[in-house]
Design a protein around this motif. Structure first.
Motif, PDB file in Angstrom:
ATOM      1  N   GLY A 118       0.774  -1.231   0.000  1.00 24.21           N
ATOM      2  CA  GLY A 118       0.000   0.000   0.000  1.00 24.21           C
ATOM      3  C   GLY A 118       0.808   1.286   0.000  1.00 24.21           C
ATOM      4  N   LYS A 119       2.136   1.197   0.106  1.00 16.99           N
ATOM      5  CA  LYS A 119       2.986   2.390   0.141  1.00 16.99           C
ATOM      6  C   LYS A 119       3.772   2.509  -1.162  1.00 16.99           C
ATOM      7  CE  LYS A 119       3.522   2.156   5.169  1.00 16.99           C
ATOM      8  NZ  LYS A 119       4.481   2.055   6.301  1.00 16.99           N
ATOM      9  N   ARG A 120       3.988   3.736  -1.600  1.00 15.17           N
ATOM     10  CA  ARG A 120       4.703   3.969  -2.845  1.00 15.17           C
ATOM     11  C   ARG A 120       6.162   3.528  -2.733  1.00 15.17           C
ATOM     12  NH1 ARG A 120       3.929   9.828  -5.200  1.00 15.17           N
ATOM     13  NH2 ARG A 120       4.323   8.696  -7.159  1.00 15.17           N
ATOM     14  N   PHE A 121       6.707   3.077  -3.858  1.00 14.41           N
ATOM     15  CA  PHE A 121       8.122   2.753  -3.900  1.00 14.41           C
ATOM     16  C   PHE A 121       8.942   4.025  -3.754  1.00 14.41           C
ATOM     17  CE2 PHE A 121       6.453  -0.928  -6.410  1.00 14.41           C
ATOM     18  CZ  PHE A 121       6.881  -1.917  -5.536  1.00 14.41           C
ATOM     19  N   ASN A 122      10.231   3.865  -3.478  1.00 14.45           N
ATOM     20  CA  ASN A 122      11.139   5.012  -3.411  1.00 14.45           C
ATOM     21  C   ASN A 122      11.290   5.624  -4.799  1.00 14.45           C
ATOM     22  OD1 ASN A 122      11.666   4.490  -0.639  1.00 14.45           O
ATOM     23  ND2 ASN A 122      13.235   2.998  -1.214  1.00 14.45           N
ATOM     24  N   SER A 123      12.063   4.976  -5.641  1.00 15.39           N
ATOM     25  CA  SER A 123      12.227   5.382  -7.048  1.00 15.39           C
ATOM     26  C   SER A 123      12.879   4.212  -7.771  1.00 15.39           C
ATOM     27  CB  SER A 123      13.092   6.638  -7.175  1.00 15.39           C
ATOM     28  OG  SER A 123      14.338   6.481  -6.530  1.00 15.39           O
ATOM     29  N   PRO A 124      12.068   3.289  -8.310  1.00 13.96           N
ATOM     30  CA  PRO A 124      12.635   2.121  -8.991  1.00 13.96           C
ATOM     31  C   PRO A 124      13.756   2.516  -9.937  1.00 13.96           C
ATOM     32  CG  PRO A 124      10.275   1.862  -8.803  1.00 13.96           C
ATOM     33  CD  PRO A 124      10.597   3.248  -8.300  1.00 13.96           C
ATOM     34  N   ASN A 125      14.862   1.755  -9.869  1.00 16.57           N
ATOM     35  CA  ASN A 125      16.113   2.172 -10.484  1.00 16.57           C
ATOM     36  C   ASN A 125      16.517   1.338 -11.689  1.00 16.57           C
ATOM     37  OD1 ASN A 125      19.262   2.066 -10.618  1.00 16.57           O
ATOM     38  ND2 ASN A 125      18.837   3.897  -9.418  1.00 16.57           N
ATOM     39  N   GLU A 154       9.321  12.324   0.384  1.00 18.42           N
ATOM     40  CA  GLU A 154       9.639  11.512   1.557  1.00 18.42           C
ATOM     41  C   GLU A 154       9.598  10.022   1.220  1.00 18.42           C
ATOM     42  OE1 GLU A 154      10.566  12.645   4.548  1.00 18.42           O
ATOM     43  OE2 GLU A 154      10.498  14.670   3.668  1.00 18.42           O
ATOM     44  N   LEU A 155      10.464   9.255   1.864  1.00 22.67           N
ATOM     45  CA  LEU A 155      10.436   7.809   1.693  1.00 22.67           C
ATOM     46  C   LEU A 155       9.200   7.231   2.364  1.00 22.67           C
ATOM     47  CD1 LEU A 155      13.555   8.541   1.329  1.00 22.67           C
ATOM     48  CD2 LEU A 155      13.980   6.190   2.086  1.00 22.67           C
ATOM     49  N   GLU A 156       8.550   6.306   1.702  1.00 28.19           N
ATOM     50  CA  GLU A 156       7.427   5.590   2.304  1.00 28.19           C
ATOM     51  C   GLU A 156       7.813   4.159   2.683  1.00 28.19           C
ATOM     52  OE1 GLU A 156       3.699   5.950   0.201  1.00 28.19           O
ATOM     53  OE2 GLU A 156       4.213   7.954  -0.555  1.00 28.19           O
ATOM     54  N   GLN A 157       8.796   3.586   1.985  1.00 30.97           N
ATOM     55  CA  GLN A 157       9.293   2.259   2.340  1.00 30.97           C
ATOM     56  C   GLN A 157      10.300   2.373   3.478  1.00 30.97           C
ATOM     57  OE1 GLN A 157       7.950  -0.462   1.137  1.00 30.97           O
ATOM     58  NE2 GLN A 157       6.651   0.717  -0.279  1.00 30.97           N
ATOM     59  N   ASP A 158      10.549   1.269   4.154  1.00 32.43           N
ATOM     60  CA  ASP A 158      11.434   1.284   5.319  1.00 32.43           C
ATOM     61  C   ASP A 158      12.907   1.119   4.970  1.00 32.43           C
ATOM     62  OD1 ASP A 158      11.516  -1.339   4.543  1.00 32.43           O
ATOM     63  OD2 ASP A 158      10.766  -2.172   6.424  1.00 32.43           O
ATOM     64  N   GLY A 159      13.226   1.192   3.702  1.00 30.95           N
ATOM     65  CA  GLY A 159      14.609   1.057   3.260  1.00 30.95           C
ATOM     66  C   GLY A 159      14.653   0.860   1.768  1.00 30.95           C
ATOM     67  N   SER A 160      15.811   0.418   1.281  1.00 30.38           N
ATOM     68  CA  SER A 160      16.019   0.183  -0.149  1.00 30.38           C
ATOM     69  C   SER A 160      16.121  -1.322  -0.377  1.00 30.38           C
ATOM     70  CB  SER A 160      17.293   0.883  -0.613  1.00 30.38           C
ATOM     71  OG  SER A 160      17.228   2.280  -0.374  1.00 30.38           O
ATOM     72  N   HIS A 161      15.257  -1.847  -1.217  1.00 29.13           N
ATOM     73  CA  HIS A 161      15.142  -3.293  -1.344  1.00 29.13           C
ATOM     74  C   HIS A 161      15.024  -3.731  -2.800  1.00 29.13           C
ATOM     75  CE1 HIS A 161      14.621  -2.993   2.938  1.00 29.13           C
ATOM     76  NE2 HIS A 161      13.470  -2.338   2.809  1.00 29.13           N
TER      77      HIS A 161
END
Length: 307
Positions: A118-125, A154-161
């Motif tokens: 339900g939360k947006r990704f950071n910025s798929p790379n 703002e980041l919505e995910q809890d990190g970079s995955h």
């Protein structure tokens, strides 16, 4: 070292590197005029290469039949990584829209993934397609840290995955959550192993600047540790040839690794290299995206498909 363009050339570090080139081959600069080029993807049917110019919010098209370069798509949602699936469709990571999309054969765009739980990704790379049709992508926050390569947010995910979407679509599944800034990724030619670069040192002193490998073990991944650590800048995007050699971007050009992890040699490029892809009618032309320019060089081994 030798080369026709100042700052280019070949630096063999192992005798096996010489097997990858014809003696008189040279690096070519095909086009310049971008701000940060990324995401090269080769389309065999049309004999053209698509690549991203992230800050200029556009995708470019290099035509292999006449050497021309034109705008493929603008705006592009600050597209970054691109690849081609096994049906010849363009798959793209979009910084600004914070999603992964597929461009269908009729030109329409399908959203592959734009949220996790339900939360947006950071910025798929960057993105890679497994032979089974599943789509795998990395999600560091580089596109939302400033307004230069996307929109500050703002980041919505809890990190970079790292995430996976199954062959039939559906919700994205988080498959790797142990990396600092996962970036480029690619599968070994047989599809058994996923390689992912970690550029965590970009925002963490002493952070990682390596490529890790993960063995596919049914529905899960087995972390097999660091494959290689970058000796010049950072690893970003990379691809494999059919013999399993890994060709990767770096701060001083392209580095080529044997499957056993030995650094075989370097292709020197006078700009920071971001990514690369194999193309041409025989998949023996290595296309290289750098800071402002697109380069290429012919090699002996064929690139593993798709690109």
């Amino acid at each position: 070292m030798f080369g026709d363009i100042e700052g280019t050339g070949f630096e063999p570090l192992d005798e096996r590197f010489s097997q990858c080139f014809v003696d008189h081959v040279a690096v070519e600069r095909l086009w310049t005029g971008g701000r940060w080029l990324e995401g090269p993807a080769w389309f065999s049917a049309g004999r053209y290469l698509v690549f991203s110019d992230i800050p200029n919010n556009r995708m470019m098209r290099y035509d292999d039949t006449d050497g021309s370069v034109s705008v493929f798509r603008q705006p592009s949602n600050n597209s970054n990584g691109n690849t081609v699936d096994f049906q010849g469709r363009l798959v793209t990571c979009e910084h600004q829209a914070r999603r992964v999309t597929r461009t269908e054969h009729d030109g329409s765009i399908t959203v592959i993934a734009d949220r996790f739980q339900g939360k947006r990704f950071n910025s798929p790379n960057d993105v890679a397609v497994h032979p089974d049709g599943s789509i795998w992508f990395t999600d560091p926050p580089y596109g939302i840290l400033t307004d230069y390569e996307g929109d500050r947010a703002e980041l919505e995910q809890d990190g970079s995955h790292v995430y996976r979407v199954g062959p039939s679509g559906g919700e994205a599944v988080r498959v790797i959550d142990t990396m600092v800034k996962p970036n480029g990724l690619a599968f070994s030619p047989d599809g058994s192993t996923l390689y992912v670069s970690d550029t965590g040192v970009s925002h963490q002193k002493g952070g990682p600047k390596h490529i890790r490998k993960f063995r596919l073990d049914g529905p899960s991944l087995k972390d097999e540790g660091v494959f290689a650590t970058c000796t010049a800048g950072l690893f970003d995007g990379f691809r494999f040839d059919v013999a399993g050699r890994l060709w990767t971007s770096a701060g001083d050009g392209v580095h080529c690794y044997d499957p056993d992890g030995t650094l075989l040699g370097k292709i020197r490029i006078p700009e920071t290299v971001s990514n690369l892809a194999f193309g041409g009618p025989k998949r023996t032309r290595l296309f290289i995206t750098a800071r402002q320019s697109l380069y290429s060089v012919f090699v002996v081994p064929k690139g593993a498909a798709p690109g």
